[in-house]
Design a protein around this motif. Sequence first.
Motif, PDB file in Angstrom:
ATOM      1  N   GLY A  10       0.863  -1.180   0.000  1.00  0.00           N
ATOM      2  CA  GLY A  10       0.000   0.000   0.000  1.00  0.00           C
ATOM      3  C   GLY A  10       0.896   1.225   0.000  1.00  0.00           C
ATOM      4  N   LEU A  14      -1.453   5.707   2.272  1.00  0.00           N
ATOM      5  CA  LEU A  14      -2.546   4.861   2.756  1.00  0.00           C
ATOM      6  C   LEU A  14      -2.349   4.472   4.221  1.00  0.00           C
ATOM      7  N   ARG A  15      -1.088   4.540   4.695  1.00  0.00           N
ATOM      8  CA  ARG A  15      -0.835   4.152   6.078  1.00  0.00           C
ATOM      9  C   ARG A  15      -1.167   5.254   7.069  1.00  0.00           C
ATOM     10  N   ARG A  88      -6.327   4.418  -6.177  1.00  0.00           N
ATOM     11  CA  ARG A  88      -5.252   4.846  -5.268  1.00  0.00           C
ATOM     12  C   ARG A  88      -4.772   6.254  -5.570  1.00  0.00           C
ATOM     13  N   GLU A 312      -7.661   1.044   5.673  1.00  0.00           N
ATOM     14  CA  GLU A 312      -7.412   0.161   4.529  1.00  0.00           C
ATOM     15  C   GLU A 312      -8.708  -0.242   3.822  1.00  0.00           C
ATOM     16  N   ASP A 316      -9.671  -0.860   0.005  1.00  0.00           N
ATOM     17  CA  ASP A 316      -9.842  -2.271  -0.368  1.00  0.00           C
ATOM     18  C   ASP A 316     -11.259  -2.634  -0.793  1.00  0.00           C
ATOM     19  N   HIS A 321     -10.313  -2.790  -6.621  1.00  0.00           N
ATOM     20  CA  HIS A 321      -9.511  -3.482  -5.615  1.00  0.00           C
ATOM     21  C   HIS A 321     -10.164  -4.808  -5.224  1.00  0.00           C
TER      22      HIS A 321
END
Lengths: 374, 163
Positions: A10, A14-15, A88, A312, A316, A321
Amino acid sequence: MKFENVMATGGEWLRGEGPHHQIVISSRVRLARNLRQRAFPGWAKKAERTQILELIKPRVEELTEMQDSFSELLQDLSALEKQVLVERHLISREHAAKSVGSAVIMNRRQTLSIMVNEEDHLRMQSIRSGLQLKSAFKLVDKVDSTLEGKLDFAYDARLGYLTACPTNVGTGMRASAMLHLPGLVLSEMINQVIQAVNKIGLAVRGLYGEGTEAMGNLFQISNQTTLGEKEDEIVSRLSKVIETIIEKEHDARQMLIQKKSNTLWDQIGRAYGVLTFAHAMTSKEALNLLSIIKLGVDLGAFPEDRRLPIDELFIDTQPAHLQKSSQQKLNAEERDHLRAQIIRERLRVFPKPDISKVARESENGSTPEPQNNE
Amino acid sequence: MLCDVCKCNEATVFLTQILEGKMQKVNLCDACSKEKGVQDPTGFALADLLLGIGAAEEIEKGAPSQKCPVCGFTQADFKKTGRLGCSGCYVTFAEGLGSLLKAMHKGTEHVGKLPQRAHREIELGDRMRALTEDLEKAVADENYESAAALRDKIKQLAHEKAI
Ligand SMILES: [Zn+2]
Ligand SMILES: [Zn+2]
């Protein structure tokens, strides 16, 4: 680097570890550049577009920032893979529609992505977690300075960088941030904020929905004009406005806790119930409910270590995705089932909302006091 | 469908109005609809809005039958796509683009970053202009000695510029 690696790792943004990451999901800065005296991608014939691509692509790939990069011609990506990159925010929807004569190159950390022959010959974008517009600009500015020594960029002393669309001429820069504003939406103050921001020449729009409808309470704020203002002025003006919006969102949340707690706990409880037990869920419903759970984590109703799985899920559970991870093409009904299943599985280890843990600020300051029951 | 005003963003606001028996349709993006004040349906006339759209018309005024010598782009193409053909189009259609850019942006002149080599080119251009003016003056004053010296300087500068 292969597409599978892009899927598996990722992107950094995204974190969610950047400053103010609870409210500011990501910061992006994009620069548009074109080669002098060459037809823009929308007007160039296929042969010229390919020629331009062959001029630009090796120069981008040899950048130190692009070591071990993912570099692909658009015609070599499947429709699904392109869609994953769109979800993304690594390429634009317009770029995903491109084929022969276009390419995308991005670094391993997915903080830098360069589109060749989108609307302009070069669209260079840096994306960071949280409110980091300045560092996003710094990265893309550095890349631009390196490339200008190798490529003959089109500019005019009076008009600045020349772009296919006159709305981008000048700096060619669009700086934007994605904000999560459930407090302002639930307290019905969002329209006021949007209007105020529009008045000072910045644009706000719902991230996924059209017009004022914003799925997942996600909003994108960006500069609207590119001519007559310096890059760093645009960036710092935008950053200041975002800081004000963060304060407003924070105030709105405290107001909800103090004055509308019943509504707030009801929303969080319902979101938790539906996400935990539903067997079919559209992307829109998922985003809206996940937004409320994310708010619950921010407020302390769920433990902090539950934040990442929720963040996430925002990505996702997006259509491409879902299909990419399940290795097959799915129709809408199948997607809704799979989406609900993935969410149920991830929430299985999720504790029930605990509103006694919610940090309440006193009216005059920020000292938390124990929460009474509603 | 693209916005009729900026021709860049997706249109999200669709307006229809019957004016003197004629139906008019306008598609706007969110930003332009706000800018044009269509949020308030009572305070806005579609006819004014249509007049204000003149992006392509502005260009036509500036260059009625012009074709970009670099890329062959015409104003009809701009009307269709809202995009230009190449960087040279900014010179070809400069007159019409001027008022369009003024309406679109904060200012009319770029104040931000330029490529490094641009600064050198601009400086050389400024020096060239100054020398040319001096030369004209020297010729007018029949000061042939300094005119000859200026010509030499201009020649040298032109050589520098070519590098
Ligand atoms: Zn528009
Ligand atoms: Zn042209």
